[in-house]
Design a protein around this motif. Sequence first.
Motif, PDB file in Angstrom:
ATOM      1  N   GLY A 274      34.661 -74.050 -47.743  1.00 54.70           N
ATOM      2  CA  GLY A 274      35.010 -75.195 -48.514  1.00 54.70           C
ATOM      3  C   GLY A 274      36.299 -76.050 -48.519  1.00 54.70           C
ATOM      4  N   PHE A 275      37.464 -75.023 -48.360  1.00 51.68           N
ATOM      5  CA  PHE A 275      38.907 -75.882 -48.142  1.00 51.68           C
ATOM      6  C   PHE A 275      38.977 -76.387 -46.885  1.00 51.68           C
ATOM      7  N   GLN A 277      36.450 -78.022 -45.033  1.00 56.72           N
ATOM      8  CA  GLN A 277      35.748 -79.416 -45.355  1.00 56.72           C
ATOM      9  C   GLN A 277      36.466 -80.314 -46.172  1.00 56.72           C
ATOM     10  N   TRP A 278      37.180 -79.822 -46.930  1.00 54.34           N
ATOM     11  CA  TRP A 278      37.695 -80.939 -47.917  1.00 54.34           C
ATOM     12  C   TRP A 278      38.854 -81.963 -47.171  1.00 54.34           C
ATOM     13  N   THR A 281      36.986 -85.308 -46.191  1.00 52.55           N
ATOM     14  CA  THR A 281      36.489 -86.152 -47.312  1.00 52.55           C
ATOM     15  C   THR A 281      37.167 -87.226 -47.629  1.00 52.55           C
ATOM     16  N   GLY A 287      32.932 -86.480 -44.287  1.00 51.80           N
ATOM     17  CA  GLY A 287      33.025 -85.124 -44.292  1.00 51.80           C
ATOM     18  C   GLY A 287      31.665 -84.330 -43.741  1.00 51.80           C
ATOM     19  N   GLN A 586      29.051 -87.185 -55.045  1.00 49.14           N
ATOM     20  CA  GLN A 586      28.643 -86.050 -54.529  1.00 49.14           C
ATOM     21  C   GLN A 586      28.014 -84.967 -55.685  1.00 49.14           C
ATOM     22  N   TRP A 698      35.709 -72.476 -55.256  1.00 52.42           N
ATOM     23  CA  TRP A 698      36.480 -73.714 -54.507  1.00 52.42           C
ATOM     24  C   TRP A 698      36.357 -74.914 -55.397  1.00 52.42           C
ATOM     25  N   THR A 699      35.439 -75.015 -56.173  1.00 53.26           N
ATOM     26  CA  THR A 699      35.453 -76.344 -57.015  1.00 53.26           C
ATOM     27  C   THR A 699      36.464 -76.338 -57.944  1.00 53.26           C
ATOM     28  N   SER A 702      39.650 -77.832 -55.981  1.00 51.70           N
ATOM     29  CA  SER A 702      39.518 -79.129 -55.662  1.00 51.70           C
ATOM     30  C   SER A 702      39.424 -79.911 -56.699  1.00 51.70           C
ATOM     31  N   PRO A 712      42.252 -85.832 -49.726  1.00 55.77           N
ATOM     32  CA  PRO A 712      42.028 -85.606 -48.420  1.00 55.77           C
ATOM     33  C   PRO A 712      42.735 -86.557 -47.475  1.00 55.77           C
TER      34      PRO A 712
END
Length: 724
Positions: A274-275, A277-278, A281, A287, A586, A698-699, A702, A712
């Motif tokens: 998740g980190f 992918q951030w 985005t 992303g 999202q 991870w949310t 973020s 990002p």
Amino acid sequence: MDDEEKAVERSYNRRNTSPYNDSNNINEPTPTRTPPAAPSVEKLFSGKPVLPWKQQLTIRAFVVSLILSILFTFIVMKLNLTTGVIPSLNVSAGLLGFFFVKTWTKFLDKCGLLKHPFTRQENTVIQTCVVASSGIAFSGGFGSYILAMSGRVAKLGHKGFEQDTKNPHLTWMIGFLFVVSFLGLFSVVPLRKIMIIDFKLIYPSGTATAHLINSFHTPKGAVLAKYGFILVDCNCWLGNTRKFAQIRFLFVLYYYRKQVKVLGKFFTFSFLWGFFQWFFTGGDICGFVNFPTFGLKAFAYRFYFDFSATYVGVGMICPYLINISLLLGAILSWGIMWPLIEEKKGQWYDANLTETMHGLQGYQIFIAIAIILGDGLYNFIKVFWRTVSGLYKQFQERDSINNIPSDGHLDSEVSAVESYDDQRRTQYFLKDQIPTWVAVAGYIIIAIVSIITLPHIFDSLKWYHALVMYVVAPMLAFCNAYGCGLTDWSLASTYGKLAIFVIGAWAGASHGGIIAGLAACGVMMNIVSTASDLSQDFKTGYMTLASPRSMFVSQIVGTAMGCVISPCVFWLFYKAFPDLGEPTSQYIAPYASIYRSMAVLGVEGFNSLPKNCLKLCLIFFIAAMAINGIRDFVGSRWSRFIPIPMAMAIPFYIGGYFTIDMCVGSLILFLWQCSNRANADALGPAVASGLICGDGIWTLPSSVLALAGVHPPLCLKVVPRLKT
């Protein structure tokens, strides 16, 4: 025969067909297999004292519950605001709760500082508290009725009702939850003995949770839930030899340690993924979450794999039929129906209103509503009928028992075992009574406070609306708790939808009927949902010898935690993502638009529907009821090949991207089971839990980064090639 019984049978057959088995000697009689006696769970724990109810409520239990409540609230909130598909997280909560406290107590024990050992009653308190707290993230309506009140959702369509809104705010959400979330607890407390002991309701989820906790705390050590009782059965068949007991203990201890290791590994992987992918985005539709896996045309109709570890994990937990039903619903809607209806643009609806409730979005939402209502009505009738017939049967059996004397003989060893377990559990369940006057007084006091408070929070919801709901709520709470005990199916959202239409129509469109209906939905959902949850917890406590008082107190503490944690987590999402609730976000929050559309339908009638939408809604409403009827008619053997209408309805508005993720999760589990069934069954839940928890937690960072204005640095996007 379920998977566990098949595993036992395979284990037994392998041993009796082994080349080292002397049963093939013609001079020896071939051993015949006899059904094993059901092992007495309570005899395993007979040497362990049961602590008083106050000592079951430890500080460390509530500290761990608080930590896990925050973790699971983030997970449930993310699922709520993305697709609304929320799997059962009880196994994950039980495993993590046991792991945290067991690790802590083991450390203290080595330091010589451990005063109180970790018991299954304390584990039950943690499980109850965490599930009660994270459950508020669902019944609190942050992805449904509360967000449906906001101006963000109101502006998406339904002209003329843009002013009938109430934007979320932290203070009134916390106050609202505190005045409505505790009523369900007090409404079923006087009925706990009838539900658990007299009627002996199953409560499958509560029973499964109890088996999980009992297997973790067997005197031989930490035993994996899926294998603990299988190996107890094998022990009964093969004889209680000391050698076999040692082998069994080493086997389950190996799998437990491996499960914890796998959970930590995939938790770390999911969080880091998740980190990673951030970073890509940093823009609109950027992303890996927007990667057109199957091409740009399929991407336009929301068919793509979005690389979500959360939904791959959810797919590994959900049954195969759920995932296949979701995929079929996505293909039927976005693959067939919406492209055909789009061709009617300008004939069935105004081409300029495509993205409103009076255009294509209206078909998407209202047909999904029709399927949901059809499925809900069928199951409501089914569960209500089973409730009435079950009650009648229970009273008939009680009369028969009172009139026909028993011969006092036990027919089998199984009866003796059940008698011992039931007697011991009933003794402890009735030991710490909760006075009925406490429940009645608590309900009346909270109801009065709520009747006075609610009109100040929602101007259009009058005191007499609340009074009527609180008069009928105990009956509905009992029906939901009883039906949940029979079928494991909570109809909280169905009762909430009923309140939307009744109270919304009663208030009227000119007097804020939309907000009144949505607020009434919240009141009813919280009451009936917490009632069934507490009944499940009473069943769990009954089977683990946890005191009803400790269950009730932990449920109250967990609910209070949820009334604060859930609004705070939602507020973090709401502030961090300004487009939350919009179709391009999202966090699309699909049920927010669906619930608001229901409220509009309740106050405006069918005039709000676009052309031919009502006909299609009726077709799908009837089809949903018919499919459910066919599923029940053909029986369990063939119903596993018939899709579930409620699951099919979810992608109608959202799209098929998350169904691809979940089907990938099912495929991974299926291939794993084909290659190594034992490993897949033992470690699959740990892998799924790690994927869900890592991506879910991870949310938090973020969201904090978004609030701090940290964006990002990169944008990964696929565009069509330039034509030459």
